[in-house]
Design a protein around this motif. Structure first.
Motif, PDB file in Angstrom:
ATOM      1  N   GLN A 113       0.830  -1.190   0.000  1.00  0.00           N
ATOM      2  CA  GLN A 113       0.000   0.000   0.000  1.00  0.00           C
ATOM      3  C   GLN A 113       0.868   1.245   0.000  1.00  0.00           C
ATOM      4  OE1 GLN A 113      -2.161   0.415   3.661  1.00  0.00           O
ATOM      5  NE2 GLN A 113      -3.427   2.093   2.917  1.00  0.00           N
ATOM      6  N   SER A 114       0.427   2.253  -0.739  1.00  0.00           N
ATOM      7  CA  SER A 114       1.019   3.584  -0.646  1.00  0.00           C
ATOM      8  C   SER A 114      -0.148   4.570  -0.640  1.00  0.00           C
ATOM      9  CB  SER A 114       1.989   3.857  -1.797  1.00  0.00           C
ATOM     10  OG  SER A 114       1.404   3.604  -3.033  1.00  0.00           O
ATOM     11  N   ASP A 115      -0.291   5.259   0.472  1.00  0.00           N
ATOM     12  CA  ASP A 115      -1.422   6.157   0.726  1.00  0.00           C
ATOM     13  C   ASP A 115      -2.734   5.387   0.577  1.00  0.00           C
ATOM     14  OD1 ASP A 115       0.227   8.342   1.323  1.00  0.00           O
ATOM     15  OD2 ASP A 115       0.416   8.853  -0.798  1.00  0.00           O
ATOM     16  N   ASN A 116      -3.594   5.811  -0.345  1.00  0.00           N
ATOM     17  CA  ASN A 116      -4.880   5.131  -0.504  1.00  0.00           C
ATOM     18  C   ASN A 116      -4.884   4.170  -1.698  1.00  0.00           C
ATOM     19  OD1 ASN A 116      -4.842   7.112  -2.492  1.00  0.00           O
ATOM     20  ND2 ASN A 116      -7.027   7.529  -2.337  1.00  0.00           N
ATOM     21  N   LEU A 117      -3.702   3.794  -2.168  1.00  0.00           N
ATOM     22  CA  LEU A 117      -3.576   2.893  -3.304  1.00  0.00           C
ATOM     23  C   LEU A 117      -2.984   1.558  -2.847  1.00  0.00           C
ATOM     24  CD1 LEU A 117      -4.089   3.169  -6.380  1.00  0.00           C
ATOM     25  CD2 LEU A 117      -1.657   3.644  -6.627  1.00  0.00           C
ATOM     26  N   TYR A 118      -3.670   0.469  -3.188  1.00  0.00           N
ATOM     27  CA  TYR A 118      -3.204  -0.879  -2.876  1.00  0.00           C
ATOM     28  C   TYR A 118      -2.713  -1.525  -4.167  1.00  0.00           C
ATOM     29  CZ  TYR A 118      -5.593  -0.457   1.609  1.00  0.00           C
ATOM     30  OH  TYR A 118      -5.999  -0.047   2.851  1.00  0.00           O
ATOM     31  N   HIS A 119      -1.576  -2.214  -4.097  1.00  0.00           N
ATOM     32  CA  HIS A 119      -1.009  -2.909  -5.250  1.00  0.00           C
ATOM     33  C   HIS A 119      -1.073  -4.403  -4.971  1.00  0.00           C
ATOM     34  CE1 HIS A 119       1.186   0.963  -4.831  1.00  0.00           C
ATOM     35  NE2 HIS A 119       0.785   1.071  -6.084  1.00  0.00           N
ATOM     36  N   VAL A 120      -1.685  -5.149  -5.879  1.00  0.00           N
ATOM     37  CA  VAL A 120      -1.801  -6.594  -5.735  1.00  0.00           C
ATOM     38  C   VAL A 120      -1.097  -7.247  -6.914  1.00  0.00           C
ATOM     39  CG1 VAL A 120      -3.388  -8.556  -5.646  1.00  0.00           C
ATOM     40  CG2 VAL A 120      -4.005  -6.407  -4.523  1.00  0.00           C
ATOM     41  N   SER A 121      -0.158  -8.139  -6.611  1.00  0.00           N
ATOM     42  CA  SER A 121       0.508  -8.948  -7.632  1.00  0.00           C
ATOM     43  C   SER A 121       0.295 -10.408  -7.276  1.00  0.00           C
ATOM     44  CB  SER A 121       2.004  -8.661  -7.695  1.00  0.00           C
ATOM     45  OG  SER A 121       2.240  -7.386  -8.219  1.00  0.00           O
ATOM     46  N   ILE A 122      -0.196 -11.160  -8.237  1.00  0.00           N
ATOM     47  CA  ILE A 122      -0.418 -12.587  -8.083  1.00  0.00           C
ATOM     48  C   ILE A 122       0.547 -13.282  -9.032  1.00  0.00           C
ATOM     49  CG2 ILE A 122      -2.093 -14.466  -8.311  1.00  0.00           C
ATOM     50  CD1 ILE A 122      -2.791 -12.390  -6.128  1.00  0.00           C
ATOM     51  N   LEU A 123       1.330 -14.209  -8.515  1.00  0.00           N
ATOM     52  CA  LEU A 123       2.286 -14.941  -9.332  1.00  0.00           C
ATOM     53  C   LEU A 123       1.845 -16.389  -9.408  1.00  0.00           C
ATOM     54  CD1 LEU A 123       3.914 -12.751  -7.376  1.00  0.00           C
ATOM     55  CD2 LEU A 123       5.672 -13.357  -9.015  1.00  0.00           C
TER      56      LEU A 123
END
Length: 153
Positions: A113-123
């Motif tokens: 997460q950075s501020d109100n942004l979530y990053h999702v990576s699925i491998l």
């Protein structure tokens, strides 16, 4: 070099459990477009003990996927709850052969997460699926399209 996997969310908000479910359902929907349910097994490559990981496993199972979870080997609860799960002297070789399963697709995730942004990576094996989600007014929603990339060794 081994890359760490799992959740890197620091001090999750109270709404993070709800957000995790929404994001995990979206991940499972995307995986459903790429891999057939009921005939695909995923093998988690790391413990999924955070809210997102548990929501992801639950959602994949609800979509019809088999998911083999990874358990920390140093978990003392397993030794207490299942001390004599299998008496190896009672297992015959033909019983072992019948219970062996085909290995599934390697599954890992990274969420941060950075501020109100979530990053999702699925491998999944050699594929990476990535999407951003934004928290706006107490709701989580996709902030863009899914990006699919072939990983190189």
């Amino acid at each position: 070099m081994t890359q760490p996997y799992g959740s890197f969310i620091q001090n999750p908000s109270l709404a993070f459990s709800q957000y995790s479910k929404v994001m995990a359902d979206d991940v499972a929907d995307q995986i459903g477009r790429l891999y057939p349910a009921a005939s695909t097994q995923f093998d988690m490559q790391h413990p999924a003990s955070d809210p997102f990981g548990q929501a992801l496993i639950d959602s994949l199972r609800m979509h019809g996927y088999a998911v083999q979870e990874t358990v920390k080997p140093d978990n003392p609860l397993l030794a207490v709850v299942f001390p004599d799960l299998v008496d190896e002297t009672d297992v015959q070789p033909q019983q072992i052969a019948q219970t062996e399963t085909k290995p599934g697709l390697a599954l890992r995730y990274i969420i941060d997460q950075s501020d109100n942004l979530y990053h999702v990576s699925i491998l999944i094996d050699d594929q990476r699926l990535t999407r951003a989600f934004v928290d706006q007014s107490g709701q989580i929603q996709p902030a863009g399209l899914w990006v699919r990339r072939q990983l190189e060794d």
